[in-house]
Design a protein around this motif. Structure first.
Motif, short mmCIF file in Angstrom:
data_model
loop_
_atom_site.label_atom_id
_atom_site.label_comp_id
_atom_site.label_asym_id
_atom_site.label_seq_id
_atom_site.Cartn_x
_atom_site.Cartn_y
_atom_site.Cartn_z
N LYS A 58 45.28 49.67 27.79
CA LYS A 58 46.50 49.31 28.50
C LYS A 58 46.35 47.88 28.99
CE LYS A 58 49.07 50.49 32.69
NZ LYS A 58 49.02 51.30 33.90
N LEU A 59 47.20 47.01 28.49
CA LEU A 59 47.17 45.59 28.85
C LEU A 59 48.35 45.30 29.76
CD1 LEU A 59 46.48 44.13 25.29
CD2 LEU A 59 44.82 44.84 27.02
N THR A 60 48.05 44.91 30.98
CA THR A 60 49.10 44.57 31.96
C THR A 60 49.00 43.09 32.27
OG1 THR A 60 48.87 46.78 32.92
CG2 THR A 60 50.08 45.14 34.22
N ILE A 61 50.05 42.35 31.92
CA ILE A 61 50.04 40.91 32.16
C ILE A 61 50.95 40.59 33.33
CG2 ILE A 61 51.84 40.45 30.44
CD1 ILE A 61 50.07 37.83 29.86
N CYS A 62 50.47 39.75 34.22
CA CYS A 62 51.24 39.35 35.38
C CYS A 62 52.32 38.37 34.95
CB CYS A 62 50.34 38.71 36.43
SG CYS A 62 51.25 38.26 37.92
N VAL A 118 41.42 48.10 35.27
CA VAL A 118 40.09 47.91 35.84
C VAL A 118 39.58 46.48 35.67
CG1 VAL A 118 37.69 48.67 35.76
CG2 VAL A 118 39.51 50.33 35.44
N HIS A 119 39.68 45.93 34.49
CA HIS A 119 39.06 44.64 34.19
C HIS A 119 40.09 43.52 34.23
CE1 HIS A 119 35.43 46.74 33.11
NE2 HIS A 119 36.13 47.51 32.31
N MET A 120 39.89 42.58 35.14
CA MET A 120 40.77 41.41 35.25
C MET A 120 40.29 40.35 34.27
SD MET A 120 43.34 39.98 37.01
CE MET A 120 43.40 40.64 38.65
#
Length: 137
Positions: A58-62, A118-120
């Protein structure tokens, strides 16, 4: 106090199940002796909770304004093009889900991305995006 208990319980449930199905949220509500609607409100408010099955990564981009001004919108466009999906979609092979996130508190490192909640990852240049996608097998 109750909200933090709900949040913690939802994180644990999601880690176990991969996503928060209605029956999972109902169980959390019953376990915490709370109305189910209170649990649903928390789960639907925060984007770290998956209310549908997601890909393995899951890739969440700001995409908030400060990050947007520093390249996150271009990074999001690159991810969409490389993966062939839009926000809130999963690749046909089930490997990636792309999400849009709000402030992650790292505006100075923009564009930033959260991997699997979890991982920034910081400074997501086109090369870094390509490297990340290659790492995710």
């Amino acid at each position: 106090q109750k909200q933090s208990a709900v949040m913690a319980a939802l994180v644990i449930a999601q880690d176990e199940k991969g996503w928060l199905a209605p029956e999972t949220m109902d169980f959390v509500a019953e376990y915490l002796s709370m109305p189910a609607v209170a649990v649903y409100e928390v789960a639907s408010f925060y984007n770290m909770y998956n209310l549908e099955p997601t890909g393995r990564h899951k890739l969440t981009i700001c995409t908030c304004l400060p990050c947007g001004l520093q390249g996150s919108l271009d990074a999001a466009d690159r991810l969409k093009a490389k993966l062939g999906i839009d926000f809130n979609e999963t690749t046909p092979d089930g490997k990636f889900t792309l999400k849009e996130g709000e402030c992650m508190g790292a505006c100075g490192d923009a564009p930033v991305m959260l991997v699997n909640n979890v991982h920034m990852r910081s400074f997501m240049t086109p090369e870094e995006i390509d490297r990340l996608l290659a790492e995710c097998n």
